[in-house]
Design an enzyme around this catalytic site. Structure first.
Site, PDB file in Angstrom:
ATOM      1  N   ASN A 178      54.620 -18.602  12.361  1.00  0.00           N
ATOM      2  CA  ASN A 178      53.829 -19.676  12.950  1.00  0.00           C
ATOM      3  C   ASN A 178      52.644 -20.034  12.048  1.00  0.00           C
ATOM      4  O   ASN A 178      51.987 -19.144  11.515  1.00  0.00           O
ATOM      5  CB  ASN A 178      53.288 -19.243  14.323  1.00  0.00           C
ATOM      6  CG  ASN A 178      54.396 -18.872  15.296  1.00  0.00           C
ATOM      7  OD1 ASN A 178      55.441 -19.499  15.295  1.00  0.00           O
ATOM      8  ND2 ASN A 178      54.186 -17.851  16.096  1.00  0.00           N
ATOM      9  N   HIS A 236      52.174 -13.970   8.688  1.00  0.00           N
ATOM     10  CA  HIS A 236      53.094 -12.876   8.980  1.00  0.00           C
ATOM     11  C   HIS A 236      54.422 -13.473   9.432  1.00  0.00           C
ATOM     12  O   HIS A 236      54.462 -14.592   9.946  1.00  0.00           O
ATOM     13  CB  HIS A 236      52.521 -11.948  10.053  1.00  0.00           C
ATOM     14  CG  HIS A 236      52.031 -12.686  11.253  1.00  0.00           C
ATOM     15  ND1 HIS A 236      50.821 -13.334  11.272  1.00  0.00           N
ATOM     16  CD2 HIS A 236      52.608 -12.907  12.463  1.00  0.00           C
ATOM     17  CE1 HIS A 236      50.654 -13.910  12.443  1.00  0.00           C
ATOM     18  NE2 HIS A 236      51.741 -13.692  13.179  1.00  0.00           N
TER      19      HIS A 236
HETATM   20  P1  5GP Z   1      51.353 -15.114  15.950  1.00  0.00           P
HETATM   21  O1  5GP Z   1      51.187 -15.583  17.374  1.00  0.00           O
HETATM   22  O2  5GP Z   1      50.071 -15.286  15.163  1.00  0.00           O
HETATM   23  O3  5GP Z   1      52.550 -15.641  15.256  1.00  0.00           O
HETATM   24  O4  5GP Z   1      51.620 -13.556  16.081  1.00  0.00           O
HETATM   25  C1  5GP Z   1      50.640 -12.577  16.126  1.00  0.00           C
HETATM   26  C2  5GP Z   1      51.309 -11.306  16.565  1.00  0.00           C
HETATM   27  O5  5GP Z   1      50.475 -10.209  16.225  1.00  0.00           O
HETATM   28  C3  5GP Z   1      51.549 -11.246  18.076  1.00  0.00           C
HETATM   29  O6  5GP Z   1      52.937 -11.087  18.325  1.00  0.00           O
HETATM   30  C4  5GP Z   1      50.736 -10.045  18.516  1.00  0.00           C
HETATM   31  O7  5GP Z   1      51.367  -9.299  19.517  1.00  0.00           O
HETATM   32  C5  5GP Z   1      50.568  -9.242  17.238  1.00  0.00           C
HETATM   33  N1  5GP Z   1      49.340  -8.479  17.163  1.00  0.00           N
HETATM   34  C6  5GP Z   1      48.088  -8.925  17.459  1.00  0.00           C
HETATM   35  N2  5GP Z   1      47.192  -7.933  17.261  1.00  0.00           N
HETATM   36  C7  5GP Z   1      47.899  -6.864  16.816  1.00  0.00           C
HETATM   37  C8  5GP Z   1      47.523  -5.537  16.421  1.00  0.00           C
HETATM   38  O8  5GP Z   1      46.358  -5.134  16.457  1.00  0.00           O
HETATM   39  N3  5GP Z   1      48.517  -4.721  15.993  1.00  0.00           N
HETATM   40  C9  5GP Z   1      49.828  -5.129  15.955  1.00  0.00           C
HETATM   41  N4  5GP Z   1      50.726  -4.236  15.519  1.00  0.00           N
HETATM   42  N5  5GP Z   1      50.214  -6.360  16.324  1.00  0.00           N
HETATM   43  C10 5GP Z   1      49.265  -7.217  16.748  1.00  0.00           C
END
Ligand code: 5GP
Ligand code: ZN
Length: 137
Positions: free
Chosen positions: A88, A101
């Site tokens: 995203n 990521h």
């Molecule tokens: P996005 O919404 O930015 O594509 O995804 C961010 C992802 O990071 C989410 O799925 C969320 O659960 C994960 N996430 C957020 N904070 C942490 C963290 O402190 N550790 C881990 N392992 N995942 C995280």
């Protein structure tokens, strides 16, 4: 190459704990703490880049190779029926952590994971749209 306010940079430096499944010189892949499914992995480039617009060509070209490795391991581990690989960019696109990521999510027939969009009607001006975009390539 590190942003002191970035949660994933803090994970990469070890300031915040995480559970890794893979690491090489450029990436670490960890378990998502709020997974869409068991085995949901996120691949983090070690160099901080907020999004697809900032990441280097070198890192972006290597990250899919890692995604393939993770997807293959997930398939072997969970015998899943499919895998979503997604990434995203920007709040409007669902990005919540602004360190690029790639998500790798195991999928099963009839699971409850919700990723998708409602398909629109076919535009009448497909060639116009193509020209709009090509003008900026
Ligand atoms: P996005 O919404 O930015 O594509 O995804 C961010 C992802 O990071 C989410 O799925 C969320 O659960 C994960 N996430 C957020 N904070 C942490 C963290 O402190 N550790 C881990 N392992 N995942 C995280
Ligand atoms: Zn970062």
């Amino acid at each position: 190459m590190r942003d002191d306010n970035c949660i994933f940079c803090k994970i990469l430096s070890g300031d915040i704990p995480s559970t890794a499944v893979y690491e090489d010189d450029s990436f670490r892949a960890i378990l998502d703490v709020n997974p869409a499914a068991r085995g949901h992995v996120i691949i983090l480039p070690k160099n901080h880049a907020a999004n697809i617009f900032e990441i280097t060509d070198e890192d972006v070209s290597k990250i899919m190779v890692v995604a393939k490795k993770i997807a293959t391991a997930l398939k072997k581990t969970y015998d899943c029926d499919g895998v979503n690989i997604l990434q995203n960019n920007g709040e409007a696109a669902g990005q919540t952590v602004f360190h690029l990521h790639v998500h790798v999510i195991p999928r099963f027939k009839n699971d409850t994971v919700d990723i998708g969009w409602k398909q629109g009607e076919m535009p009448e001006d497909l060639t116009v749209i193509a020209e709009e975009i090509k003008a900026n390539m």
